[in-house]
Write a protein that holds these residues in place. Structure first.
Motif, PDB file in Angstrom:
ATOM      1  N   VAL A  13      32.054 -28.267  -5.897  1.00 46.33           N
ATOM      2  CA  VAL A  13      32.742 -26.985  -6.118  1.00 46.33           C
ATOM      3  C   VAL A  13      33.143 -26.366  -4.790  1.00 46.33           C
ATOM      4  CG1 VAL A  13      32.441 -24.610  -6.935  1.00 46.33           C
ATOM      5  CG2 VAL A  13      31.657 -26.525  -8.340  1.00 46.33           C
ATOM      6  N   LEU A  14      32.232 -26.424  -3.805  1.00 46.01           N
ATOM      7  CA  LEU A  14      32.538 -25.872  -2.482  1.00 46.01           C
ATOM      8  C   LEU A  14      33.730 -26.595  -1.866  1.00 46.01           C
ATOM      9  CD1 LEU A  14      31.819 -24.009  -0.116  1.00 46.01           C
ATOM     10  CD2 LEU A  14      30.204 -25.762   0.670  1.00 46.01           C
ATOM     11  N   CYS A  15      33.763 -27.916  -1.998  1.00 48.51           N
ATOM     12  CA  CYS A  15      34.875 -28.705  -1.470  1.00 48.51           C
ATOM     13  C   CYS A  15      36.187 -28.292  -2.127  1.00 48.51           C
ATOM     14  CB  CYS A  15      34.600 -30.194  -1.708  1.00 48.51           C
ATOM     15  SG  CYS A  15      35.851 -31.291  -1.008  1.00 48.51           S
ATOM     16  N   PHE A  16      36.172 -28.120  -3.440  1.00 45.24           N
ATOM     17  CA  PHE A  16      37.375 -27.719  -4.175  1.00 45.24           C
ATOM     18  C   PHE A  16      37.841 -26.330  -3.757  1.00 45.24           C
ATOM     19  CE2 PHE A  16      39.282 -25.455  -7.779  1.00 45.24           C
ATOM     20  CZ  PHE A  16      40.377 -26.274  -8.045  1.00 45.24           C
ATOM     21  N   VAL A  17      36.902 -25.402  -3.622  1.00 48.39           N
ATOM     22  CA  VAL A  17      37.250 -24.020  -3.253  1.00 48.39           C
ATOM     23  C   VAL A  17      37.872 -23.972  -1.865  1.00 48.39           C
ATOM     24  CG1 VAL A  17      36.296 -21.748  -2.716  1.00 48.39           C
ATOM     25  CG2 VAL A  17      35.557 -22.953  -4.779  1.00 48.39           C
ATOM     26  N   ILE A  18      37.280 -24.702  -0.912  1.00 49.92           N
ATOM     27  CA  ILE A  18      37.819 -24.722   0.452  1.00 49.92           C
ATOM     28  C   ILE A  18      39.230 -25.294   0.453  1.00 49.92           C
ATOM     29  CG2 ILE A  18      37.574 -25.718   2.765  1.00 49.92           C
ATOM     30  CD1 ILE A  18      34.562 -25.637   2.378  1.00 49.92           C
ATOM     31  N   TYR A  19      39.423 -26.419  -0.245  1.00 48.23           N
ATOM     32  CA  TYR A  19      40.737 -27.070  -0.273  1.00 48.23           C
ATOM     33  C   TYR A  19      41.780 -26.194  -0.953  1.00 48.23           C
ATOM     34  CZ  TYR A  19      44.414 -30.452  -1.170  1.00 48.23           C
ATOM     35  OH  TYR A  19      45.624 -31.089  -1.223  1.00 48.23           O
ATOM     36  N   LYS A  20      41.370 -25.487  -1.995  1.00 51.32           N
ATOM     37  CA  LYS A  20      42.303 -24.672  -2.769  1.00 51.32           C
ATOM     38  C   LYS A  20      42.712 -23.414  -2.019  1.00 51.32           C
ATOM     39  CE  LYS A  20      44.462 -23.354  -6.582  1.00 51.32           C
ATOM     40  NZ  LYS A  20      45.661 -24.074  -7.081  1.00 51.32           N
ATOM     41  N   GLY A  29      36.385 -31.382   5.741  1.00 56.18           N
ATOM     42  CA  GLY A  29      35.988 -32.780   5.923  1.00 56.18           C
ATOM     43  C   GLY A  29      34.492 -32.959   5.913  1.00 56.18           C
ATOM     44  N   LEU A  30      33.754 -32.021   6.505  1.00 54.83           N
ATOM     45  CA  LEU A  30      32.294 -32.094   6.535  1.00 54.83           C
ATOM     46  C   LEU A  30      31.717 -32.069   5.129  1.00 54.83           C
ATOM     47  CD1 LEU A  30      29.601 -32.086   8.044  1.00 54.83           C
ATOM     48  CD2 LEU A  30      29.786 -29.590   8.205  1.00 54.83           C
ATOM     49  N   SER A 139      39.643 -33.654   7.367  1.00 54.05           N
ATOM     50  CA  SER A 139      40.294 -32.351   7.208  1.00 54.05           C
ATOM     51  C   SER A 139      41.779 -32.452   7.513  1.00 54.05           C
ATOM     52  CB  SER A 139      39.638 -31.313   8.120  1.00 54.05           C
ATOM     53  OG  SER A 139      38.272 -31.145   7.821  1.00 54.05           O
ATOM     54  N   ALA A 140      42.112 -33.190   8.570  1.00 52.98           N
ATOM     55  CA  ALA A 140      43.517 -33.366   8.945  1.00 52.98           C
ATOM     56  C   ALA A 140      44.288 -34.092   7.843  1.00 52.98           C
ATOM     57  CB  ALA A 140      43.620 -34.138  10.257  1.00 52.98           C
ATOM     58  N   LEU A 141      43.683 -35.134   7.273  1.00 48.94           N
ATOM     59  CA  LEU A 141      44.347 -35.891   6.205  1.00 48.94           C
ATOM     60  C   LEU A 141      44.529 -35.038   4.956  1.00 48.94           C
ATOM     61  CD1 LEU A 141      42.591 -39.377   6.538  1.00 48.94           C
ATOM     62  CD2 LEU A 141      44.930 -38.766   7.189  1.00 48.94           C
ATOM     63  N   MET A 142      43.514 -34.276   4.595  1.00 46.82           N
ATOM     64  CA  MET A 142      43.603 -33.438   3.404  1.00 46.82           C
ATOM     65  C   MET A 142      44.635 -32.333   3.574  1.00 46.82           C
ATOM     66  SD  MET A 142      41.738 -34.749   1.127  1.00 46.82           S
ATOM     67  CE  MET A 142      41.667 -33.438  -0.096  1.00 46.82           C
ATOM     68  N   LEU A 258      49.661 -32.010  13.525  1.00 48.22           N
ATOM     69  CA  LEU A 258      49.892 -30.955  12.538  1.00 48.22           C
ATOM     70  C   LEU A 258      48.651 -30.117  12.252  1.00 48.22           C
ATOM     71  CD1 LEU A 258      52.564 -30.292  11.301  1.00 48.22           C
ATOM     72  CD2 LEU A 258      51.946 -31.594   9.285  1.00 48.22           C
ATOM     73  N   PHE A 259      47.499 -30.761  12.125  1.00 43.40           N
ATOM     74  CA  PHE A 259      46.299 -30.022  11.740  1.00 43.40           C
ATOM     75  C   PHE A 259      45.927 -28.978  12.790  1.00 43.40           C
ATOM     76  CE2 PHE A 259      41.497 -29.990  11.302  1.00 43.40           C
ATOM     77  CZ  PHE A 259      41.505 -29.137  10.210  1.00 43.40           C
ATOM     78  N   ARG A 260      45.986 -29.361  14.058  1.00 45.82           N
ATOM     79  CA  ARG A 260      45.648 -28.398  15.116  1.00 45.82           C
ATOM     80  C   ARG A 260      46.646 -27.248  15.127  1.00 45.82           C
ATOM     81  NH1 ARG A 260      46.443 -27.727  20.739  1.00 45.82           N
ATOM     82  NH2 ARG A 260      47.727 -29.604  20.861  1.00 45.82           N
ATOM     83  N   ALA A 261      47.908 -27.548  14.841  1.00 47.80           N
ATOM     84  CA  ALA A 261      48.916 -26.488  14.770  1.00 47.80           C
ATOM     85  C   ALA A 261      48.588 -25.501  13.646  1.00 47.80           C
ATOM     86  CB  ALA A 261      50.307 -27.094  14.567  1.00 47.80           C
ATOM     87  N   GLU A 262      48.134 -26.030  12.522  1.00 44.39           N
ATOM     88  CA  GLU A 262      47.761 -25.149  11.410  1.00 44.39           C
ATOM     89  C   GLU A 262      46.512 -24.335  11.741  1.00 44.39           C
ATOM     90  OE1 GLU A 262      48.573 -25.596   7.376  1.00 44.39           O
ATOM     91  OE2 GLU A 262      48.857 -27.764   7.537  1.00 44.39           O
ATOM     92  N   LEU A 263      45.583 -24.925  12.464  1.00 47.81           N
ATOM     93  CA  LEU A 263      44.396 -24.178  12.884  1.00 47.81           C
ATOM     94  C   LEU A 263      44.779 -23.021  13.805  1.00 47.81           C
ATOM     95  CD1 LEU A 263      41.871 -27.091  13.584  1.00 47.81           C
ATOM     96  CD2 LEU A 263      41.822 -25.485  11.679  1.00 47.81           C
ATOM     97  N   ILE A 264      45.778 -23.251  14.652  1.00 48.40           N
ATOM     98  CA  ILE A 264      46.243 -22.188  15.546  1.00 48.40           C
ATOM     99  C   ILE A 264      46.905 -21.074  14.734  1.00 48.40           C
ATOM    100  CG2 ILE A 264      47.959 -21.650  17.328  1.00 48.40           C
ATOM    101  CD1 ILE A 264      47.317 -24.402  18.549  1.00 48.40           C
ATOM    102  N   ALA A 265      47.698 -21.462  13.737  1.00 47.68           N
ATOM    103  CA  ALA A 265      48.320 -20.456  12.868  1.00 47.68           C
ATOM    104  C   ALA A 265      47.250 -19.623  12.169  1.00 47.68           C
ATOM    105  CB  ALA A 265      49.224 -21.136  11.846  1.00 47.68           C
ATOM    106  N   LYS A 266      46.196 -20.282  11.727  1.00 46.61           N
ATOM    107  CA  LYS A 266      45.089 -19.569  11.094  1.00 46.61           C
ATOM    108  C   LYS A 266      44.435 -18.615  12.081  1.00 46.61           C
ATOM    109  CE  LYS A 266      40.506 -20.394   9.113  1.00 46.61           C
ATOM    110  NZ  LYS A 266      39.475 -21.425   8.829  1.00 46.61           N
ATOM    111  N   LYS A 267      44.239 -19.073  13.313  1.00 45.89           N
ATOM    112  CA  LYS A 267      43.634 -18.239  14.350  1.00 45.89           C
ATOM    113  C   LYS A 267      44.474 -16.999  14.622  1.00 45.89           C
ATOM    114  CE  LYS A 267      41.682 -18.617  19.028  1.00 45.89           C
ATOM    115  NZ  LYS A 267      41.451 -19.534  20.182  1.00 45.89           N
ATOM    116  N   LEU A 268      45.790 -17.138  14.502  1.00 50.75           N
ATOM    117  CA  LEU A 268      46.704 -16.016  14.709  1.00 50.75           C
ATOM    118  C   LEU A 268      46.818 -15.124  13.471  1.00 50.75           C
ATOM    119  CD1 LEU A 268      49.553 -17.886  16.618  1.00 50.75           C
ATOM    120  CD2 LEU A 268      48.056 -16.114  17.554  1.00 50.75           C
ATOM    121  N   GLY A 269      46.112 -15.496  12.397  1.00 52.64           N
ATOM    122  CA  GLY A 269      46.140 -14.705  11.169  1.00 52.64           C
ATOM    123  C   GLY A 269      47.404 -14.908  10.353  1.00 52.64           C
ATOM    124  N   LEU A 270      48.038 -16.077  10.495  1.00 51.74           N
ATOM    125  CA  LEU A 270      49.291 -16.367   9.800  1.00 51.74           C
ATOM    126  C   LEU A 270      49.065 -17.417   8.722  1.00 51.74           C
ATOM    127  CD1 LEU A 270      51.568 -16.665  12.967  1.00 51.74           C
ATOM    128  CD2 LEU A 270      51.386 -14.682  11.439  1.00 51.74           C
TER     129      LEU A 270
END
Length: 332
Positions: A13-20, A29-30, A139-142, A258-270
């Motif tokens: 359930v935790l995996c599904f919630v995080i992905y969703k 990924g962990l 995480s990057a693949l997902m 791509l994944f690191r770029a998305e992490l940066i967007a998240k860090k910027l609150g976007l």
């Protein structure tokens, strides 16, 4: 048995919630790895021993092979580092032979507190490192595959270096991917993001815009961002061109980036989605690029890496002290 089922259910359930709701995290990924491990445990509990053995072998191979393959790819592009490792291995073999020839009891040496501390600290650290690498990769693949792409207002295309005034083949593939997405929604605005490096004749953003226009994208559907010098600034400066604060956007870059770029967007609150472009290179190049991205991720999370290292060292020393005091005896 009931507790094992409950743990599996909660992890799933935790995996599904995080992905969703927020897949832009290494914890996705962990948790996936923990779900897989718990699956093996459940097979053992329910006496599906053969199935547990097969699944355990598969997971073990994947868990170990992926970092090894990536490391080989990385070292093949960094031959000097590879030579240093070979020399170190050779020196280690020579020392081992000298110990044997002098009839030194190696087992007794390994039982010395300082030696056992060093071996255990190193092995546990390697295992944790492998866990982090696999968590990052999963995480990057997902984040890359099987993700719904909602409609967006902007496409941010990340720069990747120039050949004089022309885009490189790698950068051209990113722009081609953006054009492909643009043709499906012609109201989109493309933001070509990249400043001018010391060895570049013009800003990357301008060269990218020129290429897109030559491929049929109208000039009035392109915004040039030509001040950024890294991925963080790519996304930050590009977002400043949005017509409104609630504008939606997608990031377009090469798959390994791509994944690191998305992490940066998240860090910027976007909030962001992403589209990955092929690199057009051999696996060795992609492995090398992934390792560089992973270390860039660690640098981005430097304070957490330092904190985790301190906590790991403290906990390991406490355990090692408990073993020496026979409070928690372990067989050597």
């Amino acid at each position: 048995m009931a507790m094992s089922l409950l743990v599996f259910f909660l992890l799933f359930v935790l995996c599904f919630v995080i992905y969703k709701y927020e897949p832009r995290t290494i914890f996705l990924g962990l948790v996936m790895i923990l779900v897989a491990i718990q699956s093996v445990v459940m097979f053992l509990i329910f006496n599906f021993n053969n199935l547990a053995l097969i699944m355990g072998i598969i997971l073990g191979i994947l868990f170990l092979i992926i970092p090894v393959v990536l490391t080989i790819g990385f070292l093949s592009k960094h031959r000097k580092l590879f030579k240093c490792l070979i020399i170190s291995l050779f020196v280690g073999i020579i020392i081992s032979l000298l110990l044997y020839l002098n009839e030194i009891n190696v087992i007794e040496i390994l039982q010395l507190p300082l030696i056992t501390w060093g071996i255990g600290y190193f092995v546990c650290g390697i295992c944790l490192g492998i866990l982090v690498v696999n968590s990052y990769l999963l995480s990057a693949l997902m984040n890359l595959f099987s993700k719904e792409k909602p409609s967006v207002d902007y496409l941010i295309v990340l720069g990747a270096g120039l050949n004089k005034e022309k885009v490189t083949p790698l950068l051209a593939k990113r722009i081609d991917k953006a054009i492909q997405v643009y043709k499906e929604a012609p109201d989109l605005i493309l933001i070509m993001s990249g400043g001018q490096g010391d060895d570049e004749m013009i800003p990357e953003g301008l060269a990218m815009a020129n290429y897109a226009i030559s491929q049929g994208v109208p000039k009035n559907h392109i915004i040039i961002e030509d001040q950024s010098v890294n991925t963080y600034e790519n996304i930050l400066f590009s977002s400043q061109h949005f017509a409104s604060e609630d504008a939606s956007f997608a990031i377009i870059s090469t798959m390994y980036h791509l994944f690191r770029a998305e992490l940066i967007a998240k860090k910027l609150g976007l909030k962001s989605v992403s589209y990955g472009a092929e690199s057009g290179k051999k696996w060795v190049f992609n492995a090398n690029a992934f390792i560089r991205e992973f270390f860039a991720y660690l640098y981005m999370q430097l304070k957490w890496v330092v904190l985790f290292s301190i906590l790991y060292t403290l906990l390991y020393n406490l355990l090692h002290y408990a073993v020496l005091m026979n409070a928690f005896p372990l067989p050597l």
